[in-house]
Design a protein around this motif. Sequence first.
Motif, mmCIF file in Angstrom:
data_model
loop_
_atom_site.group_PDB
_atom_site.id
_atom_site.type_symbol
_atom_site.label_atom_id
_atom_site.label_comp_id
_atom_site.label_asym_id
_atom_site.label_seq_id
_atom_site.Cartn_x
_atom_site.Cartn_y
_atom_site.Cartn_z
ATOM 1 N N ALA A 87 0.819 -1.216 0.000
ATOM 2 C CA ALA A 87 0.000 0.000 0.000
ATOM 3 C C ALA A 87 0.847 1.258 0.000
ATOM 4 O O ALA A 87 0.436 2.305 -0.515
ATOM 5 C CB ALA A 87 -0.930 -0.005 1.218
ATOM 6 N N VAL A 88 2.055 1.178 0.579
ATOM 7 C CA VAL A 88 2.969 2.326 0.606
ATOM 8 C C VAL A 88 3.689 2.479 -0.725
ATOM 9 O O VAL A 88 3.779 3.583 -1.275
ATOM 10 C CB VAL A 88 3.995 2.164 1.751
ATOM 11 N N LYS A 89 4.191 1.376 -1.259
ATOM 12 C CA LYS A 89 5.052 1.437 -2.442
ATOM 13 C C LYS A 89 4.293 1.668 -3.750
ATOM 14 O O LYS A 89 4.829 2.253 -4.685
ATOM 15 C CB LYS A 89 5.875 0.153 -2.548
ATOM 16 N N LYS A 90 3.044 1.184 -3.792
ATOM 17 C CA LYS A 90 2.252 1.334 -5.007
ATOM 18 C C LYS A 90 0.798 1.511 -4.597
ATOM 19 O O LYS A 90 0.168 0.546 -4.141
ATOM 20 C CB LYS A 90 2.416 0.109 -5.904
ATOM 21 N N PRO A 91 0.247 2.717 -4.740
ATOM 22 C CA PRO A 91 -1.112 2.975 -4.258
ATOM 23 C C PRO A 91 -2.108 1.918 -4.724
ATOM 24 O O PRO A 91 -2.150 1.554 -5.899
ATOM 25 C CB PRO A 91 -1.434 4.350 -4.860
ATOM 26 N N ASN A 92 -2.903 1.421 -3.768
ATOM 27 C CA ASN A 92 -3.927 0.433 -4.069
ATOM 28 C C ASN A 92 -5.128 0.678 -3.172
ATOM 29 O O ASN A 92 -5.223 1.718 -2.506
ATOM 30 C CB ASN A 92 -3.377 -0.997 -3.924
ATOM 31 N N LYS A 93 -6.048 -0.287 -3.099
ATOM 32 C CA LYS A 93 -7.284 -0.078 -2.342
ATOM 33 C C LYS A 93 -7.045 0.078 -0.843
ATOM 34 O O LYS A 93 -7.903 0.625 -0.125
ATOM 35 C CB LYS A 93 -8.248 -1.224 -2.600
ATOM 36 N N LEU A 94 -5.890 -0.400 -0.346
ATOM 37 C CA LEU A 94 -5.577 -0.252 1.079
ATOM 38 C C LEU A 94 -4.949 1.101 1.400
ATOM 39 O O LEU A 94 -4.972 1.529 2.554
ATOM 40 C CB LEU A 94 -4.623 -1.361 1.533
ATOM 41 N N SER A 95 -4.370 1.743 0.426
ATOM 42 C CA SER A 95 -3.592 2.972 0.666
ATOM 43 C C SER A 95 -4.368 4.060 1.417
ATOM 44 O O SER A 95 -3.791 4.728 2.292
ATOM 45 C CB SER A 95 -3.041 3.519 -0.646
ATOM 46 N N PRO A 96 -5.666 4.282 1.138
ATOM 47 C CA PRO A 96 -6.401 5.309 1.890
ATOM 48 C C PRO A 96 -6.537 5.010 3.380
ATOM 49 O O PRO A 96 -6.901 5.895 4.154
ATOM 50 C CB PRO A 96 -7.775 5.332 1.202
ATOM 51 N N ARG A 97 -6.225 3.774 3.788
ATOM 52 C CA ARG A 97 -6.311 3.418 5.211
ATOM 53 C C ARG A 97 -4.984 3.607 5.943
ATOM 54 O O ARG A 97 -4.915 3.397 7.163
ATOM 55 C CB ARG A 97 -6.770 1.963 5.356
ATOM 56 N N LEU A 98 -3.954 3.995 5.235
ATOM 57 C CA LEU A 98 -2.643 4.182 5.872
ATOM 58 C C LEU A 98 -2.699 5.297 6.916
ATOM 59 O O LEU A 98 -3.266 6.360 6.689
ATOM 60 C CB LEU A 98 -1.583 4.525 4.822
ATOM 61 N N THR A 99 -2.093 5.025 8.062
ATOM 62 C CA THR A 99 -1.947 6.032 9.104
ATOM 63 C C THR A 99 -0.457 6.245 9.365
ATOM 64 O O THR A 99 0.364 5.358 9.106
ATOM 65 C CB THR A 99 -2.647 5.600 10.402
ATOM 66 N N ALA A 100 -0.099 7.420 9.854
ATOM 67 C CA ALA A 100 1.299 7.746 10.167
ATOM 68 C C ALA A 100 1.430 7.955 11.667
ATOM 69 O O ALA A 100 0.773 8.829 12.236
ATOM 70 C CB ALA A 100 1.746 8.992 9.419
ATOM 71 N N HIS A 101 2.269 7.132 12.307
ATOM 72 C CA HIS A 101 2.458 7.217 13.755
ATOM 73 C C HIS A 101 3.836 7.823 14.028
ATOM 74 O O HIS A 101 4.861 7.157 13.883
ATOM 75 C CB HIS A 101 2.308 5.827 14.377
ATOM 76 N N ILE A 102 3.842 9.081 14.413
ATOM 77 C CA ILE A 102 5.080 9.841 14.581
ATOM 78 C C ILE A 102 5.781 9.403 15.856
ATOM 79 O O ILE A 102 5.195 9.397 16.942
ATOM 80 C CB ILE A 102 4.786 11.349 14.646
ATOM 81 N N PHE A 103 7.060 9.017 15.724
ATOM 82 C CA PHE A 103 7.811 8.622 16.909
ATOM 83 C C PHE A 103 9.043 9.476 17.162
ATOM 84 O O PHE A 103 9.688 9.347 18.200
ATOM 85 C CB PHE A 103 8.208 7.135 16.862
ATOM 86 N N ASP A 104 9.354 10.398 16.226
ATOM 87 C CA ASP A 104 10.505 11.275 16.492
ATOM 88 C C ASP A 104 10.485 12.464 15.541
ATOM 89 O O ASP A 104 9.877 12.434 14.458
ATOM 90 C CB ASP A 104 11.825 10.524 16.321
ATOM 91 N N ILE A 105 11.182 13.501 15.981
ATOM 92 C CA ILE A 105 11.459 14.688 15.167
ATOM 93 C C ILE A 105 12.909 14.579 14.726
ATOM 94 O O ILE A 105 13.793 14.389 15.559
ATOM 95 C CB ILE A 105 11.248 15.985 15.979
ATOM 96 N N ALA A 106 13.156 14.673 13.444
ATOM 97 C CA ALA A 106 14.521 14.500 12.930
ATOM 98 C C ALA A 106 15.309 15.786 13.105
ATOM 99 O O ALA A 106 15.635 16.486 12.140
ATOM 100 C CB ALA A 106 14.489 14.068 11.468
ATOM 101 N N ASP A 107 15.615 16.099 14.352
ATOM 102 C CA ASP A 107 16.378 17.298 14.703
ATOM 103 C C ASP A 107 17.641 16.861 15.431
ATOM 104 O O ASP A 107 17.572 16.284 16.516
ATOM 105 C CB ASP A 107 15.533 18.212 15.588
ATOM 106 N N SER A 108 18.800 17.148 14.852
ATOM 107 C CA SER A 108 20.076 16.689 15.410
ATOM 108 C C SER A 108 20.589 17.561 16.546
ATOM 109 O O SER A 108 21.608 17.233 17.160
ATOM 110 C CB SER A 108 21.133 16.631 14.291
ATOM 111 N N ASP A 109 19.906 18.670 16.833
ATOM 112 C CA ASP A 109 20.395 19.604 17.846
ATOM 113 C C ASP A 109 19.723 19.441 19.205
ATOM 114 O O ASP A 109 20.212 19.978 20.197
ATOM 115 C CB ASP A 109 20.195 21.047 17.360
ATOM 116 N N GLU A 110 18.597 18.734 19.257
ATOM 117 C CA GLU A 110 17.870 18.600 20.509
ATOM 118 C C GLU A 110 17.929 17.168 21.016
ATOM 119 O O GLU A 110 17.965 16.214 20.226
ATOM 120 C CB GLU A 110 16.401 19.009 20.318
#
Length: 239
Positions: A87-110
Motif C-alpha cells: 500500500a505504501v510502495k504502489k497505491p492500491n485499495k488499502l492505501s487510503p487506510r494508511l496512518t502515520a504514527h510519529i515517533f521522532d522529530i529528525a532534529d540533530s540539535d535537541e
Amino acid sequence: PMKVKSYQDQINNVKFPCISTEKLNGVNAMFKRTADSITIYSRGGEVYPAIPHLEQPLHDIMDELGHNELNAELYIHGEHLQDIQSAVKKPNKLSPRLTAHIFDIADSDETYECRRDKLKSIYSTLESIDHISLKYIGFLTGVECHSHEQIELHYNQCMDRKLEGTVIKNLSALYQHNVRSSDMFKYKKTQDAEYQIVDCETDKNGHPVFHCITPEGKVFKVKPKGTDKERKDIISNFE
C-alpha cells in the motif's frame, strides 16, 4: 532515518530513566517538507509515492512543531506487513487506510527528551479538541522506565496487543541521520538480520524464493512466511 541497535546486545548502554515506545509492524518513513511539498523517504533513502490524505495533517503538525522532518511508522492496524508495504510502495485499495504514527522529530540539535516533550504537547492539544488529524496521525511517545524490569513489563504489554515489540530510547539521545544509534535500541525477542536480495525465483506452488547474500559474499535461499495469496502477491510486486 536513524537506525537502532538491538536492546539485548546493548543492555549496558541503557541509561535510566529511559523511554520505552511501542514498535508497530509497519513501514519506517521519513516525512521531509521543502516549501509546500512533503516527500516521503524509506529507511534506505527510496522515495515513496505521495499519500494525499496524510499531507494536510502533517503540514499542520509541522507548522505547530516548527520542524520540517518527522520520522513515523506507516501502518494499517490488523493488516499484514506485506500488504502495508504494498500500500505504501504502489497505491492500491488499502492505501487510503494508511496512518502515520510519529515517533521522532529528525532534529540533530535537541535531545530526545526535548523532542518527546514537543510531540507529547502537540498530541495533548489535538486530543483536547478532538482534532480530525488524529484519525490519520498517531504519536508514539512511550512510557518512562526506571529499570530493566519495567522495560520488560512494557514489552510484554505491547506483545499482548500483538505489536512487533518496543524501542528503548535514552533521554539524552540525539537524532543521527542514517546512523545506527548507540542510544536507541529495538527490543524483539525473535532474532532477525538484514540481507540484500540479489535474485528471486518461484517454487512449484508459485511462491517466491529469495536469493540473499551475506556480507561475506555467500548466497543462500529463503522463503517468506504468509498465506498462499500473500506469498503470490509478493511475486506480483516484484514483477
